[in-house]
Design a protein around this motif. Structure first.
Motif, PDB file in Angstrom:
ATOM      1  N   THR A 119      28.254  26.434  -2.103  1.00 31.99           N
ATOM      2  CA  THR A 119      28.942  26.000  -3.307  1.00 31.99           C
ATOM      3  C   THR A 119      29.292  27.198  -4.197  1.00 31.99           C
ATOM      4  N   SER A 120      30.100  26.944  -5.215  1.00 30.89           N
ATOM      5  CA  SER A 120      30.576  27.998  -6.127  1.00 30.89           C
ATOM      6  C   SER A 120      31.272  29.117  -5.351  1.00 30.89           C
TER       7      SER A 120
ATOM      8  N   GLU B 256      34.294  24.913  -3.923  1.00 28.31           N
ATOM      9  CA  GLU B 256      34.525  25.772  -5.083  1.00 28.31           C
ATOM     10  C   GLU B 256      33.661  25.393  -6.279  1.00 28.31           C
ATOM     11  N   SER B 257      33.356  24.109  -6.431  1.00 29.28           N
ATOM     12  CA  SER B 257      32.569  23.659  -7.574  1.00 29.28           C
ATOM     13  C   SER B 257      31.101  24.062  -7.446  1.00 29.28           C
ATOM     14  N   GLU B 258      30.380  23.855  -8.535  1.00 30.71           N
ATOM     15  CA  GLU B 258      28.966  24.226  -8.546  1.00 30.71           C
ATOM     16  C   GLU B 258      28.136  23.329  -7.634  1.00 30.71           C
ATOM     17  N   TRP B 259      28.595  22.090  -7.449  1.00 34.15           N
ATOM     18  CA  TRP B 259      27.902  21.185  -6.533  1.00 34.15           C
ATOM     19  C   TRP B 259      28.919  20.257  -5.866  1.00 34.15           C
TER      20      TRP B 259
ATOM     21  N   LYS C  23      24.517  16.686 -10.889  1.00 31.24           N
ATOM     22  CA  LYS C  23      23.917  17.784 -10.132  1.00 31.24           C
ATOM     23  C   LYS C  23      22.723  17.313  -9.308  1.00 31.24           C
TER      24      LYS C  23
END
Length: 225
Positions: free
Chosen positions: A208-209, A178-181, A189
């Motif tokens: 991701t995301s 769910e997170s950006e990375w 990052k």
């Protein structure tokens, strides 16, 4: 119900905490009655080895922390495949799932953690599993030769290890985070991008995301929305 005389020290929980308690209590008292109760069918095992077992890097004989005869030699009554239904503090008994009552003098509860399953619609469908016990790992291994693809939800340590282990078995694996990375609590990052490249080189597609809306299927998991 049958009443067993287990007077002495009873421990609920077959994880590392419960087993360590049994080990240390035996060192302190060579004669005390010690009973260790676990709901798992197997004796206490190394949970950290479950993903290695999934990848077939080790076999099931490497999972138990101690062989069965160790419990006999140390006079520890190991009760497996048994849940505790109630603790009756007044008369100092533990009621087991088969209605047996086990008397105790002192009781230690070391029931540990349970895997968190997000409240995603469809999370109770067949073929939706966690990796917490030997039974979980054996269930996944029983499906390995019958499936072509697998989806792992969650890019934490256990999710990454599980995805990598299943990919080593020749299965197409997609990992959803769910997170950006990946691992945002542990990595920035730039570090996460290096980890993602390493994971993808091992045969895991990382997305991701991505938020899972539902697990779909009639009786069994067929897709993830």
């Amino acid at each position: 119900p049958e009443r067993l005389d287990g007077r002495g020290l009873s421990i609920i929980g077959g994880g590392i905490a419960g087993l360590t308690a049994a080990e240390e209590l035996r060192k302190l008292s060579p004669t005390a009655t010690i009973t260790l109760i676990t709901e798992e069918k197997q004796p206490p095992s190394y949970r950290l080895n479950l993903t290695r077992y999934l990848s077939q890097a080790i076999d099931s004989t490497s999972l138990p922390i101690h062989p069965l005869d160790w419990y006999e030699q140390n006079r520890i009554n190991l009760v497996t495949n048994t849940e505790v239904a109630h603790i009756h503090c007044t008369d100092k008994t533990v009621e087991l799932s088969d209605k047996t009552l086990l008397a105790y003098d002192k009781l230690i509860t070391a029931i540990g953690a349970h895997p968190f399953i997000p409240p995603i619609p469809g999370n109770t469908l067949t073929n939706v599993v966690t990796v917490r016990t030997v039974a979980d790992a054996e269930y996944i291994l029983s499906k390995i030769n019958k499936i072509d693809s697998c989806i792992c939800i969650g890019g934490g340590i256990l999710g990454l290890e599980t995805a990598g282990a299943i990919a080593k078995c020749g299965i197409k694996v997609q990992l959803l985070e769910e997170s950006e990375w990946l691992m945002p609590r542990q990595l920035n990052k730039a570090g996460a991008s290096l980890l993602k490249a390493h994971i993808e080189a091992a045969g895991v597609q990382v997305l991701t995301s991505v938020r899972v809306k539902a697990i779909t299927g009639t009786d069994r998991c067929e897709s993830v929305l």
